[in-house]
Design a protein around this motif. Structure first.
Motif: not given
Length: 427
Positions: A81-92
């Motif tokens: 879930k943290d990987i998903d969160q980081v990807q979302n932060i990168i994508d905005g």
């Protein structure tokens, strides 16, 4: 120490550095070293990117240590879930951003942030968010910015605050009813000790000051908070280039040959002087400009009151005074008040033998707008450097740099050549 003697001794330095302005823009911003204080910055560097995903994958596999910001979603476990969160932060596209603030609180901010209140002490936080292009999102600010006579009030520098933004009370007596009625997405504060976040329980409060020592990291944190990462990076790169240029020009000047500089607010009673300690932002500005700081014997970040004899005994080569917005600033178009204050000081008989007075190396700089904070403090250091080393910095037009800050990053139609923010202007 005579300023001219300094420059004669460093003629070779001047020749060596003559090409600095040509290549300084090529210096890498990666030389900046800080840790972005946002959850998801798993590898503890300056940005959230694919490297953080790679690091999290290693943490999950047991191949790397958990770090302070590995738990991107702040749920107590480092997992996919943290990987998903980081990807979302990168994508905005993140719905929640967890930010570590100045009070060591982990604050969860619903995204996107479309409105904010600034519980402001200085101008530097607002300058930073205005630089990254979100001034249209402010809906409330402390009284000192919007009430005539307030120590941050400026028709010229903060015109948008006077027409579109509501006062939320004074710094130490916040009108929490107004804040709650405004219902901002977030409250920003640089004076956390005066803001009771329990009085606005439905609004996240971020304590994140901006000063000359943390300005780049703070700008990037605000970039993530407001979804303006590329704009924040541009702002950081610009200020880093200027910082590198200054340091390149002064790096070969031995400490013993640097001018001894004294800084103080110019007290109205003219009998006591305030000397900031060696770790204060005012000291940092002088050191960054290549000066020796006369207050180094005073420890810490606070100030000590001294008498005239204390100053005279140390015999500074240069004296810098700060002045309020009735003397210097973006709304001041005549040097009359600054001239009178400096002339009066130069005529004081007890200071007649001080090097700075004998050589008329006494200057004034705007306290509200070019002192201590972020890029504005960096511009202040550039003014200092021009005063300290006029020959070494003769290829740098400080007002041109100042104008770029105001026009490009403060988005203002304001001619810095028409107002008096520093006096007398460097040649």
């Amino acid at each position: 120490m005579q300023r001219g003697n300094i420059m004669n001794k460093h003629a070779s330095v001047l020749l060596t550095m003559a090409f600095a302005v040509i290549f300084f823009s090529a210096l890498s911003a990666s030389a900046v070293s800080y840790t972005l204080q946002i959850f998801g910055n798993a590898n503890m560097d300056e940005i959230i990117d694919d490297a953080d995903i790679s690091y999290l994958e290693k943490v999950i596999k047991g191949e790397a240590d958990n770090t302070k910001f590995s738990d991107a979603n702040n749920d107590g476990t480092v997992d996919e879930k943290d990987i998903d969160q980081v990807q979302n932060i990168i994508d905005g596209t993140e719905e929640i951003l967890v930010v570590f603030d100045d009070t060591a609180r982990s604050v969860e901010i619903p995204e996107p942030v479309k409105s904010f209140v600034y519980h402001g002490h200085n101008s530097y936080v607002y300058e930073t968010v205005r630089a990254i292009g979100v001034s249209d999102r402010i809906i409330g600010i402390t009284d000192r910015f919007v009430t005539p006579g307030g120590n941050r009030y400026s028709k010229t520098y903060f015109p948008e605050l006077l027409s579109n933004v509501e006062s939320v009370g004074e710094l130490q007596t916040v009108n929490y009813e107004v804040v709650n009625n405004l219902n901002p997405d977030v409250v920003l504060t640089d004076a956390r000790e005066y803001y009771d976040h329990t009085k606005t329980p439905d609004t996240p409060v971020i304590a994140l000051d901006v000063n000359i020592t943390n300005s780049k990291e703070a700008a990037m944190r605000y970039g993530y908070i407001f979804g303006k990462v590329s704009e924040a990076k541009e702002y950081v790169d610009w200020s880093t280039e200027i910082e590198n240029m200054i340091s390149e020009k002064i790096k070969d000047i031995p400490e013993s040959e640097r001018p001894l500089a004294y800084f103080s607010g110019y007290d109205l009673d003219r009998t006591k002087f305030s000397v900031p300690g060696t770790d204060s932002y005012r000291a940092v500005m002088i050191k960054n400009a290549g000066g020796r700081y006369m207050g180094d014997e005073i420890k810490g970040t606070g100030s000590q009151s001294v008498d005239a004899e204390w100053v005279i005994a140390r015999n500074p080569d240069v004296i810098f005074f700060s002045a309020g917005n009735s003397v210097l600033g973006y709304d001041i178009y005549s040097p009359k008040n600054a001239t009178e204050a400096i002339d009066e000081f130069l005529k004081r008989p007890e200071f007649a033998d001080v090097e700075a007075v004998k050589n008329k190396q006494v200057y004034m700089i705007s306290h509200p707008y070019i002192l201590c904070g972020g890029a504005s403090g960096l511009i202040g250091s550039l003014y200092y450097a021009k005063w300290l080393y006029p020959d070494l910095f003769k290829d740098i037009d400080v007002q041109e740099v100042h104008q770029e800050f105001v026009s490009k990053f403060q988005h203002l139609d304001l001619d810095v050549n028409k107002c008096i923010s520093a006096y007398p202007l460097p040649e």
